[in-house]
Design a protein around this motif. Structure first.
Motif, short mmCIF file in Angstrom:
data_model
loop_
_atom_site.label_atom_id
_atom_site.label_comp_id
_atom_site.label_asym_id
_atom_site.label_seq_id
_atom_site.Cartn_x
_atom_site.Cartn_y
_atom_site.Cartn_z
N UNK A 40 0.80 -1.22 0.00
CA UNK A 40 0.00 0.00 0.00
C UNK A 40 0.83 1.26 0.00
N UNK A 41 2.12 1.16 0.33
CA UNK A 41 2.98 2.34 0.34
C UNK A 41 3.14 2.89 -1.08
N UNK A 42 3.19 4.21 -1.20
CA UNK A 42 3.35 4.87 -2.50
C UNK A 42 4.70 5.58 -2.53
N UNK A 43 5.45 5.32 -3.58
CA UNK A 43 6.79 5.88 -3.73
C UNK A 43 6.92 6.66 -5.04
N UNK A 44 7.82 7.63 -5.02
CA UNK A 44 8.36 8.14 -6.27
C UNK A 44 9.62 7.33 -6.52
N UNK A 45 9.61 6.56 -7.58
CA UNK A 45 10.75 5.71 -7.91
C UNK A 45 11.39 6.14 -9.21
N UNK A 46 12.50 5.50 -9.53
CA UNK A 46 13.22 5.78 -10.78
C UNK A 46 13.37 4.47 -11.53
N UNK A 47 12.98 4.49 -12.80
CA UNK A 47 13.06 3.28 -13.63
C UNK A 47 14.52 2.86 -13.78
N UNK A 48 14.77 1.60 -13.50
CA UNK A 48 16.13 1.04 -13.61
C UNK A 48 16.20 0.13 -14.82
N UNK A 49 16.95 -0.93 -14.70
CA UNK A 49 17.19 -1.80 -15.87
C UNK A 49 15.97 -2.66 -16.17
N UNK A 50 15.72 -2.92 -17.46
CA UNK A 50 14.62 -3.83 -17.83
C UNK A 50 15.03 -5.28 -17.61
N UNK A 51 14.03 -6.14 -17.41
CA UNK A 51 14.25 -7.57 -17.28
C UNK A 51 13.78 -8.24 -18.56
N UNK A 52 14.70 -8.53 -19.43
CA UNK A 52 14.33 -9.13 -20.71
C UNK A 52 13.73 -10.52 -20.49
N UNK A 53 12.66 -10.77 -21.21
CA UNK A 53 12.00 -12.07 -21.11
C UNK A 53 10.94 -12.11 -20.03
N UNK A 54 10.93 -11.13 -19.12
CA UNK A 54 9.93 -11.11 -18.06
C UNK A 54 8.93 -9.97 -18.24
N UNK A 55 9.15 -9.11 -19.22
CA UNK A 55 8.21 -8.04 -19.51
C UNK A 55 8.09 -7.01 -18.42
N UNK A 56 9.16 -6.78 -17.67
CA UNK A 56 9.09 -5.82 -16.58
C UNK A 56 10.40 -5.09 -16.38
N UNK A 57 10.42 -4.18 -15.42
CA UNK A 57 11.62 -3.42 -15.10
C UNK A 57 11.76 -3.33 -13.59
N UNK A 58 13.00 -3.14 -13.14
CA UNK A 58 13.24 -2.82 -11.75
C UNK A 58 13.07 -1.32 -11.57
N UNK A 59 12.58 -0.94 -10.40
CA UNK A 59 12.38 0.47 -10.06
C UNK A 59 13.16 0.75 -8.78
N UNK A 60 14.03 1.76 -8.83
CA UNK A 60 14.80 2.13 -7.65
C UNK A 60 13.90 2.84 -6.64
N UNK A 61 13.92 2.34 -5.40
CA UNK A 61 13.18 2.94 -4.30
C UNK A 61 14.19 3.47 -3.28
N UNK A 62 13.77 4.25 -2.30
CA UNK A 62 14.73 4.83 -1.35
C UNK A 62 15.59 3.78 -0.64
N UNK A 63 15.00 2.65 -0.26
CA UNK A 63 15.73 1.65 0.52
C UNK A 63 15.66 0.27 -0.12
N UNK A 64 15.74 0.20 -1.42
CA UNK A 64 15.67 -1.08 -2.10
C UNK A 64 15.18 -0.92 -3.52
N UNK A 65 14.48 -1.92 -3.98
CA UNK A 65 13.98 -1.87 -5.35
C UNK A 65 12.61 -2.54 -5.44
N UNK A 66 11.88 -2.16 -6.48
CA UNK A 66 10.59 -2.77 -6.78
C UNK A 66 10.63 -3.37 -8.16
N UNK A 67 9.70 -4.28 -8.43
CA UNK A 67 9.60 -4.87 -9.77
C UNK A 67 8.26 -4.50 -10.36
N UNK A 68 8.31 -3.87 -11.52
CA UNK A 68 7.10 -3.39 -12.19
C UNK A 68 6.89 -4.17 -13.48
N UNK A 69 5.73 -4.78 -13.62
CA UNK A 69 5.46 -5.58 -14.82
C UNK A 69 5.01 -4.72 -16.00
#
Length: 344
Positions: A40-69
């Motif tokens: 439920x937490x909402x972040x302003x993140x920064x798009x990082x490297x794409x994950x080829x073959x998985x149709x998503x990208x990693x998103x840089x968060x303040x204390x880690x990363x998220x995965x966005x499909x």
């Protein structure tokens, strides 16, 4: 008459909330700790490297990363708003989405999904019309793509409280949607167990609310029962729930019943209790059930019981069906940290 009790307290120093209906533990929320990314937490993140073959990208968060499909149209280095949709597995990125939801006790503001909707659980036409008018006034002047869902708690809510709640939730949404530039930052923290209980469990007014009374109310004993793999079922059967790294394995047994209908009876009891058990244990991902032996024609009956049991679940669940070996598969969204992990 059904007796609903909400108990607020702590377990092992962590904030917790328990919903007990007619003496049976129906839901349990435990804070995973300050280091965890809350659903439920909402972040302003920064798009990082794409994950080829998985149709998503990693998103840089303040204390880690998220995965966005939903990666279409995004470029590395782009600042985006994302919301955490579930619990992160150990060593993995938190699942996030760009489809934000701003939830409160009386409403849900839905950016990108315009329109005013009233919960289907509110059936009285006069009440629906009144709440629709109230929502229209509260959303006057809002951006065209900002929608609103009036929650079922509004059926018994005070008109002024509902209007204030909608106005506050709308103001929060508008402020967050305007804050799109800058480094990764937490904009809205996810709710803790007590806030979530107040927001999601009070659509029906509870008969009892207690604080710091887990021991006297028997909640700690109920939690201890959930921590065991063995689950007794009505009728004398049982099931064993064992999470592994790859999946959750469930084995259903008939016990001492040797009648021809023993398998179906145990399986029906297990199917009815399975959603509650997965919810309380915080288990998700792939779930494989080895039901007790029964004739094949009874599978249709069990399918109906499973669909009815999972129908009201908040966590998204896909009932996949039977395998060639006679096992039953389903996939449940990981919407919280596993109970065993939360209590470490």
């Amino acid at each position: 008459m059904t007796h609903r009790a909400i108990h607020l307290g702590t377990i092992k120093g962590r904030e917790a909330a328990a919903l007990v209906v007619d003496g049976v533990l129906q839901d349990l929320l435990i804070d995973a700790g300050d280091e965890a990314v809350r659903p439920g937490a909402i972040y302003r993140g920064v798009v990082d490297r794409p994950m080829k073959g998985q149709g998503g990208v990693f998103v840089r968060l303040p204390d880690g990363s998220g995965f966005l499909r939903q990666a279409s149209g995004l470029r590395p280095g782009q600042a985006i708003l994302v919301q955490v949709t579930g619990a992160a597995e150990d060593g993995k990125a938190a699942p996030v989405t760009t489809r934000l939801l701003f939830k409160s006790r009386f409403c849900i503001v839905t950016p990108g999904a315009p329109g005013l909707n009233v919960s289907r659980r509110i059936t009285e036409s006069g009440v629906r019309e009144h709440l629709t008018g109230l929502a229209q006034v509260a959303m006057t002047g809002a951006e065209e793509d900002l929608g609103l869902i009036v929650r079922s708690a509004c059926a018994e809510g005070d008109e002024h409280e509902i209007a204030e709640d909608i106005a506050a939730t709308r103001a929060l949404a508008e402020a967050v949607l305007a804050d799109t530039s800058g480094k990764p930052e937490l904009l809205v923290d996810g709710p803790g167990p007590h806030d979530t209980a107040w927001r999601d469990w009070t659509d029906l007014a509870p008969d009892e609310v207690t604080e710091d009374a887990f021991g006297p109310q028997g909640v700690l004993d109920m939690v201890d029962a959930v921590l065991t793999a063995h689950v007794p079922l009505t009728g004398g059967g049982s099931m064993v729930i064992e999470p592994t790294r790859a999946l959750v394995a469930v084995d259903v047994n008939t016990g001492n019943d040797t009648t021809p209908a023993a398998g179906l009876k145990a399986n029906v009891a297990a199917a009815r209790d399975l959603p509650r058990q997965l919810r309380l244990r915080g288990l998700g991902g792939q779930v494989v059930v080895d039901f007790a032996p029964m004739v094949k024609r009874d599978r249709a009956t069990l399918d109906q019981v499973l669909r009815a049991a999972f129908k009201g679940e908040a966590a998204e669940t896909s009932l996949v069906g039977w395998t060639g070996l006679g096992l039953y598969e389903l996939v449940r969204k990981r919407d919280r940290v596993a109970l065993v992990e939360a209590l470490k």
